[in-house]
Motif scaffolding. Structure first.
Motif, short mmCIF file in Angstrom:
data_model
loop_
_atom_site.label_atom_id
_atom_site.label_comp_id
_atom_site.label_asym_id
_atom_site.label_seq_id
_atom_site.Cartn_x
_atom_site.Cartn_y
_atom_site.Cartn_z
N LEU A 117 0.86 -1.25 -0.06
CA LEU A 117 -0.05 0.01 0.11
C LEU A 117 0.85 1.26 -0.07
CD1 LEU A 117 -2.73 -0.95 2.50
CD2 LEU A 117 -2.80 -1.13 0.00
N LYS A 176 0.69 7.21 -2.82
CA LYS A 176 0.18 8.23 -2.43
C LYS A 176 -0.94 8.10 -1.72
CE LYS A 176 2.67 11.25 -4.94
NZ LYS A 176 3.30 12.11 -4.16
N TRP A 177 -1.36 8.65 -0.44
CA TRP A 177 -2.48 8.66 0.40
C TRP A 177 -3.04 9.97 0.57
CZ3 TRP A 177 -3.41 4.70 4.39
CH2 TRP A 177 -2.90 3.29 4.16
N LYS A 178 -4.34 9.98 0.92
CA LYS A 178 -4.96 11.34 1.31
C LYS A 178 -4.81 11.60 2.52
CE LYS A 178 -7.56 12.25 -2.55
NZ LYS A 178 -7.42 13.55 -2.96
N GLN A 219 -2.35 15.15 -1.03
CA GLN A 219 -1.73 13.92 -0.89
C GLN A 219 -0.61 13.93 -0.32
OE1 GLN A 219 -1.67 12.13 -4.95
NE2 GLN A 219 -4.09 11.22 -4.74
N TYR A 249 -4.73 9.53 7.57
CA TYR A 249 -4.39 9.15 6.33
C TYR A 249 -5.65 8.36 6.00
CZ TYR A 249 0.29 10.00 7.76
OH TYR A 249 1.50 10.38 8.19
N LYS A 289 -6.79 5.66 2.48
CA LYS A 289 -6.41 4.86 1.17
C LYS A 289 -7.14 4.18 0.51
CE LYS A 289 -3.01 3.29 -1.88
NZ LYS A 289 -2.33 4.12 -2.88
#
Length: 166
Positions: free
Chosen positions: A60, A63-65, A91, A136, A138
């Motif tokens: 995973l 890029k994550w929010k 992000q 975070y 995802k």
């Protein structure tokens, strides 16, 4: 070993949130610590020492929010709900240190604690005016073959296995 029930949090009788003045709370909704063991389908995969060769691992990283708040009171409390909209969030790279991604500044310094200018701390209380929180999100799909299996999320930084043979 796997408990699929989620812990129902009950606030402590002292009235403080779980993160402040509650040394008896060490973890919530987390499995006990254990040695890292990556399952593989067969002997050859296991001998490769490459986690991406296992059909039981999903990477995973990427890029994550991300949402940054300067203290827990400013965090978004319902961000984990299925219908919560994170489209306006920025992000961030994961894994990474948010201080190196443009948020906040390094917390571990050799001069003084970073919250001294913001809080007059009375031990054992944690700072409340300045105590950054990162949230975070995802989105991803699990393989169909995982539908009936227990799924465990853990952080697997890049690692190399070293062995010595006598």
């Amino acid at each position: 070993m796997f408990n699929k029930k989620k812990l129902k949090y009950k606030p402590p009788v002292n009235g403080y949130p779980e993160w402040n003045n509650n040394p008896e709370i060490f973890k919530l909704n987390r499995m006990p610590q254990h040695a890292l063991a990556i399952p593989y389908q067969n002997h050859e995969q296991a001998l490769s020492f490459q986690k991406d060769k296992s059909p039981f691992v999903k990477d995973l990283n990427g890029k994550w929010k991300f949402h940054f708040s300067k203290n827990p009171d400013q965090r978004i409390k319902d961000f984990y709900l299925d219908d919560f909209n994170v489209s306006q969030w920025k992000q961030i790279n994961v894994p990474a240190h948010w201080q190196l991604e443009g948020y906040d500044y390094p917390q571990y310094v050799n001069e003084r604690y970073p919250w001294i200018e913001h809080d007059d701390i009375d031990h054992p209380f944690a700072p409340t005016n300045y105590n950054p929180v990162g949230q975070y999100v995802k989105f991803f799909e699990l393989p169909e073959s995982w539908n009936e299996a227990p799924v465990i999320f853990c952080i697997l930084q890049e690692w190399k296995q070293h062995f010595m043979y006598g």
